[in-house]
Design a protein around this motif. Structure first.
Motif, mmCIF file in Angstrom:
data_model
loop_
_atom_site.group_PDB
_atom_site.id
_atom_site.type_symbol
_atom_site.label_atom_id
_atom_site.label_comp_id
_atom_site.label_asym_id
_atom_site.label_seq_id
_atom_site.Cartn_x
_atom_site.Cartn_y
_atom_site.Cartn_z
ATOM 1 N N LYS A 238 23.949 53.822 64.132
ATOM 2 C CA LYS A 238 25.267 54.431 64.304
ATOM 3 C C LYS A 238 26.189 53.502 65.098
ATOM 4 N N VAL A 239 25.610 52.737 66.015
ATOM 5 C CA VAL A 239 26.382 51.824 66.863
ATOM 6 C C VAL A 239 25.700 50.454 66.845
ATOM 7 N N ILE A 240 26.513 49.396 66.776
ATOM 8 C CA ILE A 240 25.937 48.042 66.826
ATOM 9 C C ILE A 240 26.309 47.408 68.168
ATOM 10 N N LEU A 241 25.292 47.010 68.912
ATOM 11 C CA LEU A 241 25.508 46.354 70.203
ATOM 12 C C LEU A 241 25.129 44.895 70.081
ATOM 13 N N CYS A 242 25.900 44.063 70.726
ATOM 14 C CA CYS A 242 25.631 42.635 70.611
ATOM 15 C C CYS A 242 25.777 41.981 71.979
ATOM 16 N N TYR A 243 24.796 41.210 72.378
ATOM 17 C CA TYR A 243 24.999 40.336 73.533
ATOM 18 C C TYR A 243 24.966 38.900 72.999
ATOM 19 N N ILE A 244 26.077 38.183 73.132
ATOM 20 C CA ILE A 244 26.091 36.802 72.636
ATOM 21 C C ILE A 244 26.694 35.854 73.672
ATOM 22 N N GLU A 245 26.269 34.623 73.596
ATOM 23 C CA GLU A 245 26.836 33.588 74.462
ATOM 24 C C GLU A 245 27.803 32.723 73.663
ATOM 25 N N LYS A 263 32.923 50.504 59.457
ATOM 26 C CA LYS A 263 31.937 51.567 59.209
ATOM 27 C C LYS A 263 31.411 52.206 60.484
ATOM 28 N N LYS A 264 31.244 51.404 61.536
ATOM 29 C CA LYS A 264 30.700 51.939 62.789
ATOM 30 C C LYS A 264 31.138 51.039 63.935
ATOM 31 N N PRO A 265 31.087 51.562 65.158
ATOM 32 C CA PRO A 265 31.523 50.733 66.282
ATOM 33 C C PRO A 265 30.636 49.502 66.472
ATOM 34 N N VAL A 266 31.291 48.366 66.683
ATOM 35 C CA VAL A 266 30.577 47.144 67.027
ATOM 36 C C VAL A 266 31.020 46.784 68.445
ATOM 37 N N ILE A 267 30.083 46.811 69.379
ATOM 38 C CA ILE A 267 30.426 46.540 70.774
ATOM 39 C C ILE A 267 29.770 45.228 71.176
ATOM 40 N N VAL A 268 30.565 44.322 71.694
ATOM 41 C CA VAL A 268 30.040 43.000 72.002
ATOM 42 C C VAL A 268 30.252 42.662 73.474
ATOM 43 N N LEU A 269 29.194 42.194 74.092
ATOM 44 C CA LEU A 269 29.340 41.585 75.410
ATOM 45 C C LEU A 269 29.199 40.090 75.176
ATOM 46 N N LYS A 270 30.312 39.379 75.369
ATOM 47 C CA LYS A 270 30.275 37.929 75.174
ATOM 48 C C LYS A 270 30.319 37.312 76.560
ATOM 49 N N SER A 271 29.256 36.668 76.950
ATOM 50 C CA SER A 271 29.242 36.068 78.282
ATOM 51 C C SER A 271 29.868 34.689 78.219
ATOM 52 N N GLY A 272 30.101 34.119 79.383
ATOM 53 C CA GLY A 272 30.712 32.798 79.424
ATOM 54 C C GLY A 272 32.216 32.896 79.389
ATOM 55 N N THR A 273 32.793 33.947 79.978
ATOM 56 C CA THR A 273 34.248 34.060 79.972
ATOM 57 C C THR A 273 34.858 33.272 81.119
ATOM 58 N N ALA A 302 39.072 41.727 64.515
ATOM 59 C CA ALA A 302 37.949 42.217 63.711
ATOM 60 C C ALA A 302 37.659 43.679 64.015
ATOM 61 N N GLY A 303 38.299 44.217 65.066
ATOM 62 C CA GLY A 303 38.048 45.606 65.431
ATOM 63 C C GLY A 303 36.816 45.769 66.292
ATOM 64 N N ILE A 304 36.393 44.687 66.927
ATOM 65 C CA ILE A 304 35.230 44.735 67.808
ATOM 66 C C ILE A 304 35.659 45.247 69.176
ATOM 67 N N LEU A 305 34.852 46.103 69.787
ATOM 68 C CA LEU A 305 35.112 46.511 71.157
ATOM 69 C C LEU A 305 34.426 45.523 72.061
ATOM 70 N N ARG A 306 35.165 45.005 73.015
ATOM 71 C CA ARG A 306 34.554 44.018 73.893
ATOM 72 C C ARG A 306 34.187 44.670 75.216
ATOM 73 N N ALA A 307 32.925 44.657 75.548
ATOM 74 C CA ALA A 307 32.490 45.173 76.842
ATOM 75 C C ALA A 307 32.614 44.055 77.853
ATOM 76 N N ARG A 308 32.970 44.418 79.087
ATOM 77 C CA ARG A 308 33.176 43.403 80.121
ATOM 78 C C ARG A 308 31.957 43.252 81.012
ATOM 79 N N SER A 309 31.022 44.161 80.910
ATOM 80 C CA SER A 309 29.829 44.064 81.753
ATOM 81 C C SER A 309 28.671 44.705 81.019
ATOM 82 N N MET A 310 27.485 44.445 81.505
ATOM 83 C CA MET A 310 26.296 45.054 80.925
ATOM 84 C C MET A 310 26.400 46.573 81.017
ATOM 85 N N THR A 311 26.892 47.047 82.201
ATOM 86 C CA THR A 311 27.016 48.491 82.398
ATOM 87 C C THR A 311 27.931 49.087 81.336
#
Lengths: 731, 349
Positions: A238-245, A263-273, A302-311
């Protein structure tokens, strides 16, 4: 010579060297079909072991313990039986077809093992083994070799240097992580193996469930784009989570993510900001992280939600997984104390959400049934002595209200609060009104612990404080907004452009071994694409400058022409408002003298003479080519304050539409000026949109343009004029 | 007179001119010899590089000690004034060189004034050896012309015949000014312009090998690409975002940055870079080396700071080696296309 089509049919054929290389670096690619990977019926563990604690042993045990119903073939020439299963000397000896090979032999043996897998017809492999690209040049060679073998046999590979994949729906656990997640609907794709194992352990403690968990490792073959694409169609996710560098290939990532986000939320935590983070990421994975700005822009588009932290990543994941999507941004708060209610209200405003304003009916009901001291307006304060019944009444009243899109319940532990009963009533009401997101903040520790447990088990997100709850709603609302405001439009096209002219100019510049076009050349390039540039001519002597000025007409501007000078004003290389021949002659010489003083080794190409244009609203249109995502267009307030005010908005040029450009302009403060600020005449918006579109077309047509800056552009009530154009090309 | 003395400041292209003219005259059927009365060497005890080059190109029988009979050094006066002895050596060597030659091309020391204190500066030697002077001008601004005029006049007062001047390494933007302004001014003063030679990278740009030689340090990768040419030098101390703008503007550069700036080194490797110089003795991340290997870019690690590296690099200029056919052909082509070599030959008669 290069038979690309054969590759697509997974046939082992010979390729041209260049094509092979392009394949290896990801330039040539088709999105992988990973359906079989998530439906494996038989697995071989190459490097399986009997020694407890060895990875080859842990993986066999993990597969068995995950409840995998298919066939398991441990492979090890030195053993006959591993964990009670018959062991085989090689994959070719296995009595049945193998769907997936999990490889954990030392790196130097991996190519041979993979070759054998290929010959046996295995199509999917997870390479756990480390010691490849991440350790240096020899490792890189080995990784290329491995990839070459994969391509030769059409094997799709996860890793190397990864933790493995876990699938709660097959189920199978090919990882060496401790434990196996509970079944759920979150897919987690992680570039960091360590992050992945920690998260799995933590998630288990709070009962958060996953559908598929993928450790990407070095991403030699399969990367985040492939898995995002696969998860988009996965019915269990239902939800796609991504941790990428970093992103392996910007173009494919965008394609996959855009499709998935529909189709479904894609939430990405991209480190190295941060710069330090980027440095760590670059030495971590060896990837040159594209600039963060480009990531930000690409994610938004792309409609990706960007998370700013692991939490935040997991707060969002929990909410998307457990709760329905909100229909709008109006939030209601039900609390038993004033302070937390105010904190939550502030958070709502900060998150650009709206405090719900209740219906008269709701207000009447609340007024009639709550104590006189209670606050019936949002935030609804049921006051400190509220027990479950009063909470339930107020909560139901706001849930029923058509002007409320989501609700956050705040509970502070007073002496009379009964957190468990309140939790039960919240759960009942959520079942009764399942279409509205319902989040809670149980603000305390010991006394509320049981209530928290009850809510978690019932998939009601519980936070300790109000702000993360509000932020999570904001994330959900943003997702909904983006899906709604998605502008689908025609890609820009122009018939009145002259690419051949541009080619000819670039040819001359390259022949001159320059990367930077002179202003006169850049103006000609812009004009070839229908951008209206102020006329610029190059003079190499004071007399020529005077002659040009006379033909253009006074007043004129003189600017030093040199590819070596980035900021002309800084070196005294610009003279404006020259009104006669004498001024032009002196200006010419003074500029040369100034430049010589600041930059003694720079030999200018001459001085550019251009028409002094009447003042308009100063704008900037810029472009920089990001290494990952290609050209990025910027629009904003121009002139000398551009770096100070930073009123700029960005878009990726690829696929941009006129509507998207209009939206981009609207994002800036400059757009307020352009619409006519304090009685000024509004600027010609259509012509500005047209100009940005033409600039986008230009940089999309010519990949050799690495940077372009049109600063300033003067916007007028009728049209505009591009005054100074800088273009840098790659030789 | 069969002696042509080439003079000019350091970096004015004397060697390239000597190569071009001697090979051209040889093609014309003349027996050409090369003579460098005052040589220099980068390492004490090593032969003069120009002498080595010309001996091979012209297939000269004379030993290197005869082609470059004396050597200058920044501390030559500490050895005492050996003026007479050295002049005698030079004259003896010249006799040997000139014996079987129709034409001797004499090359001056790095600067024409070197060893002037003991009377062995280029103008004095030209007078002693009876040579006509070809003066090379590397124009930077109007002052460069002043310097040339001053020098031409000095030669004149000394009674040394000046055949003329050649503008060398001319950037395209100032060709017109040389033709329209400088040349007429020189003409008015009675000095001829015998050529305006445009800048060609094969002659003006040093190779990575030279950079390595000059800076010392460890070559971490790229042994096979030391012949790459260096056209620009850039220092990386900013953030990647701002650096890219600069990096993209500069072609075939040496990029100097700290060994711990993996981000910068990787960014530079994505743009046109001939070599990366890492300073401070900090070994880079393996990823930098991997990428440099893929791109075939040499990476050099030096143990001193960035400023020192840049200071050292300021001494760098293009150099011709005997096996570098491309630059040798360019040197001849420059003489053929842009210099009045016939005029030079005629005025020697």
């Amino acid at each position: 010579m290069e038979k690309t089509t054969s590759y697509l049919h997974n046939q082992p054929v010979l390729f041209g060297k260049k094509f092979m290389w392009d394949l290896c670096v990801g330039k040539v690619k088709a999105m992988a079909d990973l359906t079989p990977l998530f439906n494996v019926k038989s697995v071989a563990i190459i490097g399986a072991s009997n020694k407890p604690g060895k990875i080859g042993n842990v993986i066999v045990k993990n597969i068995i313990e995950s409840g995998f119903a298919g066939k398991i073939f441990p492979i090890n020439p030195k053993e006959t039986e591993i964990e009670g299963l018959p062991c085989y000397s090689s994959v070719s000896q296995a009595p049945d077809k193998i769907d997936l090979a999990v490889v954990c032999v030392p790196a130097k043996f991996c190519p041979d093992v993979m070759e054998e897998c290929g010959k046996t017809g295995i199509k999917y492999a997870v390479v756990i083994t480390a010691g490849f690209k991440e350790v240096g040049p020899e490792g890189l060679e080995l990784e290329k070799k491995l990839l070459f073998i994969c391509k030769k046999y059409g094997i799709r590979m996860v890793g190397p240097n990864c933790v493995g994949i876990m699938d709660t729906h097959i189920p199978i656990n090919t990882s060496f992580a401790a434990g196996f997640p509970v079944q759920g609907d979150i897919a987690f794709i992680s570039q960091s193996g360590a992050m992945l194992v920690s998260i799995m352990d933590w998630a288990k403690s709070i009962g958060l469930g996953f559908s598929r968990v993928i450790s990407l490792g070095n991403k030699a073959d399969l990367n985040e784009a492939d898995f995002i694409d696969a998860m988009a169609d996965d019915p269990f996710t239902k939800v796609i989570l991504c941790y990428i560098e970093d992103v392996h290939n910007g173009k494919y990532f965008l394609e996959a993510a855009s499709r998935a986000a529909r189709k479904k939320p894609v939430i990405v935590l991209k480190s190295g900001t941060s710069q330090a983070g980027a440095l760590a990421a670059s030495s971590h994975t060896g990837a040159l992280a594209g600039s963060d700005l480009a990531y930000e822009t690409a994610f938004t588009q792309a409609g990706i939600l960007r998370a700013r932290s692991m939490t935040e990543l997991f707060d969002l994941a929990t909410c998307f997984s457990y709760q329905p999507l909100p229909k709008g941004d109006r939030v209601a708060i039900v609390t038993n104390a004033g302070g937390p209610g105010i904190v939550a209200s502030d958070a709502i405003e900060e998150a650009r959400l709206t405090m719900a304003r209740f219906d008269k009916e709701t207000l009447d009901a609340l007024r009639a049934n709550l104590p006189a001291e209670a606050n019936i307006y949002n935030p609804v304060d049921v006051i400190g002595d509220a027990r479950a019944d009063r909470y339930a009444f107020a909560l139901e009243a706001v849930l029923k209200d058509p002007h409320v899109d989501s609700v956050v319940v705040l509970v502070c532990p007073t002496a009379v609060t009964d957190p468990e009963n309140i939790a039960q009533r919240i759960i009942e009401l959520h079942r009764k009104y399942p279409e509205k997101p319902l989040l809670t903040a149980y603000m305390g520790g010991m006394t509320l612990a049981k209530g928290v447990k009850i809510l978690t088990r019932a998939k009601i997100p519980v936070f300790t404080f109000p702000e993360p709850a509000i932020r999570s709603i904001a994330g959900m609302v943003n997702y909904v907004r983006r899906m709604e405001s998605r502008v689908e439009g025609e890609e820009i096209r122009y018939d009145d452009i002259n690419p051949d002219k541009v080619k000819a100019i670039f040819y001359d510049v390259i022949r001159d071994r320059r990367s930077v076009l002179l202003g006169s050349e850049a103006a000609a390039v812009a004009e070839a694409y229908g951008i209206s540039a102020a006329p610029v001519k190059l003079a190499i002597s004071p007399e020529e400058a005077v002659a040009l000025a006379e033909s253009i007409g006074y007043p004129v501007v003189l600017k030093v022409a040199s590819p070596k000078i980035m900021h002309k004003t800084d070196v005294g290389g610009v003279k404006i408002g020259l009104n006669n021949a004498e001024d032009v002659r002196n200006g010419f010489i003074e500029i040369l003298e100034n430049v010589q003083r600041y930059l003694p080794n720079v030999v200018p190409y001459g001085i550019e003479v251009s028409k002094m244009m009447p003042k308009g609203t100063e704008l900037i249109v810029g472009m920089t080519r990001d290494m990952q995502f290609g050209p990025l267009i910027a629009f904003g307030l121009g002139g000398i304050y551009v770096n100070l005010l930073k009123d700029v908005s960005f878009r990726l040029a690829k696929g941009i539409t006129h509507a998207e450009i209009a939206a981009m302009i609207a994002e800036t403060k400059a757009s307020t000026l352009l619409r006519g600020y304090r009685g000024e005449q509004p600027a010609d918006m259509m012509s500005l949109i047209d100009m940005v579109a033409r600039a986008a077309k230009l940089i999309l047509d010519f990949e050799e343009i690495s940077e372009m800056d049109i600063n300033p552009v003067f916007a007028y009530p009728d049209g505009y004029s591009a005054l100074d154009i800088k273009i840098t090309i790659e030789l | 007179m069969k002696n042509l003395y080439i003079m000019g400041s350091a970096g004015s292209g004397k060697t390239a001119m000597a190569v071009g003219l001697s090979l051209k005259f040889k093609q014309e059927g003349l027996r050409v010899s090369y003579f460098k009365p005052v040589g220099t060497s980068t390492v004490t005890g090593k032969a003069d590089e120009d002498a080595v080059l010309m001996k091979e190109l012209l297939d000269m029988a004379a030993p290197l000690e005869v082609i470059a009979p004396t050597m200058a050094s920044p501390f030559y006066l500490s050895r005492g004034n050996r003026s007479a002895e050295m002049l005698a050596t030079i004259k003896r060597a010249y006799q040997e060189i000139a014996r079987h030659a129709d034409l001797v091309i004499i090359d001056s020391a790095i600067f024409p004034h070197i060893m002037g204190t003991i009377g062995l500066d280029a103008p004095s030697l030209a007078s002693e050896l009876g040579a006509g002077v070809l003066y090379l001008i590397n124009v930077k601004n109007d002052y460069s012309l002043d310097q040339s005029v001053f020098f031409n006049q000095y030669l004149q007062y000394k009674g040394v015949p000046v055949l003329g001047n050649i503008f060398t390494h001319v950037p395209r933007p100032i060709q017109a000014k040389i033709e329209g302004v400088y040349k007429p001014l020189l003409d008015n003063l009675g000095f001829r312009t015998l050529g305006i030679v445009p800048r060609v990278r094969e002659l003006s740009s040093p190779s990575v090998a030279q950079v390595h030689e000059l800076l010392g340090g460890e070559l971490l990768t790229g042994e096979r690409n030391l012949d790459l040419l260096v056209e620009d030098i850039m220092v990386g101390a900013m953030t990647i975002e701002s650096a890219l703008g600069y990096l993209r503007r500069s072609n075939n550069k040496i990029f100097i940055t700290g060994g711990d700036r993996a981000d910068m080194a990787l960014a530079a490797l994505e743009t046109s870079t001939s070599a990366i110089v890492l300073t401070g003795g900090l070994y880079p991340d393996v990823k930098v080396i991997s990428r440099a290997m893929e791109k075939g870019v040499p990476v050099l690690l030096v143990h001193y700071d960035t400023y020192t590296a840049i200071e050292k690099l300021s001494e760098l200029s293009g150099r011709i080696t005997p096996n570098n056919k491309e630059s040798i052909n360019k040197a001849v082509e420059n003489v053929e296309r842009y210099c009045d070599w016939q005029g030079i030959l005629n005025s020697l008669k």
